[in-house]
Each structure stands twice: as C-alpha cells, then as structure tokens.
Design an enzyme around this catalytic site. Structure first.
Site, short mmCIF file in Angstrom:
data_model
loop_
_atom_site.label_atom_id
_atom_site.label_comp_id
_atom_site.label_asym_id
_atom_site.label_seq_id
_atom_site.Cartn_x
_atom_site.Cartn_y
_atom_site.Cartn_z
N CYS A 35 1.35 -6.33 8.99
CA CYS A 35 1.03 -5.37 10.06
C CYS A 35 -0.21 -5.79 10.85
CB CYS A 35 0.84 -3.97 9.48
SG CYS A 35 -0.53 -3.87 8.32
N ASP A 37 -3.29 -5.31 10.02
CA ASP A 37 -4.42 -4.40 9.87
C ASP A 37 -5.51 -5.01 8.99
OD1 ASP A 37 -2.99 -2.70 11.36
OD2 ASP A 37 -2.39 -1.37 9.76
N CYS A 60 -3.60 1.29 11.07
CA CYS A 60 -2.78 2.45 11.39
C CYS A 60 -3.47 3.74 10.92
CB CYS A 60 -1.43 2.31 10.70
SG CYS A 60 -1.58 2.48 8.92
N CYS A 104 -0.58 0.56 2.85
CA CYS A 104 -1.87 0.94 3.44
C CYS A 104 -2.84 1.38 2.33
CB CYS A 104 -1.69 2.04 4.46
SG CYS A 104 -0.27 1.83 5.53
FE1 FES Z 1 -0.60 -1.75 7.75
FE2 FES Z 1 -0.98 0.76 7.61
S1 FES Z 1 0.60 -0.21 8.69
S2 FES Z 1 -2.26 -0.76 6.87
#
Ligand code: FES
Length: 129
Positions: A35, A37, A60, A104
């Site tokens: 993702c 992140d 997110c 996450c």
């Molecule tokens: Fe990757 Fe939440 S979508 S940390």
C-alpha cells in the site's frame, strides 16, 4: 469502502500523540510495500518505561487510528510490556478492523517494536564504550 468501528473513526479524526520527539531514545520505521504506507514511532524511555511515544504516519485512516491507539496503549508501560502489544490486541482495542485492513495494525505494533529494539541497541553500544 470498509466499515470502521466508531473507535477507529474517533482515533482517525482525533489522533493522539501525533508528531516527533526531539532527541528520541529510539526510532522505529516500517513501511508496507503493497500500500506504500509508512509509519515512524519515536520513544522516550525513563526507568525502563515508555515515558513518551509519538508517531508520524503517512497512511490510510486505519493506519492512523492504529498508530494513535498503539501510542496510547504503550505510554507508561515497561519495555517488556510494550513488546507484548500485538496487532490483534490493537485491533481488539479499536473494536475490530475490517479484514483487508488488518495489515495496518501489524504496522503499528511492528513500528513500536522496532523503536524499542533501536533503543536497546543504542543502550548496548553505550554499555560497551
Ligand atoms: Fe496500508 Fe492501511 S492500507 S497501512
């Protein structure tokens, strides 16, 4: 859109302990290549306890809520206690996370863990000098 619990929404809207600690005792950064992140945790340690925990999260909504919850759960704990904060515990405290958002909560627990390891490594180095 995943369905978030009220607690997740509340922490996402009003995250606690956002920011950076100046001169931290330990830093832990983790990222998720899928993702994209990134989460960074900063810790301040006093008498083997987490005196302060702050974080910066580029991610997110769930990642932000998770970081906020992890920081709240960790402050005041001993390092060994804080190491026992698992992604499952974090998700439970948030009244659950949607399945596809479970990674996450992994990030949050990992980042805190890394910050503690980083602190311990620094301590060990200091001890050798
Ligand atoms: Fe990757 Fe939440 S979508 S940390």
């Amino acid at each position: 859109m995943p369905i978030y619990s009220e607690k997740v929404m509340e922490h996402f809207m009003n995250p606690r302990n956002v920011g950076e600690i100046e001169d931290p005792d330990g830093i832990g950064e983790v990222g998720n290549p899928v993702c994209g992140d990134v989460m960074t945790f900063y810790i301040k340690v006093k008498d083997n306890r987490l005196a302060d925990v702050k974080f910066k999260t580029f991610g997110c909504g769930a990642a932000i809520a998770v970081s906020s919850m992890v920081s709240e759960m960790a402050i005041g704990k001993t390092l060994d206690e804080a190491k026992k904060i698992t992604p499952k515990l974090v998700a439970d405290e948030l009244d659950g996370l949607p399945k596809n958002k479970f990674h996450c909560s992994n990030l949050g627990a990992q980042a805190l863990n890394k910050a503690i390891d980083n602190y311990r490594k620094k301590q060990a180095k200091r001890g050798k000098k």
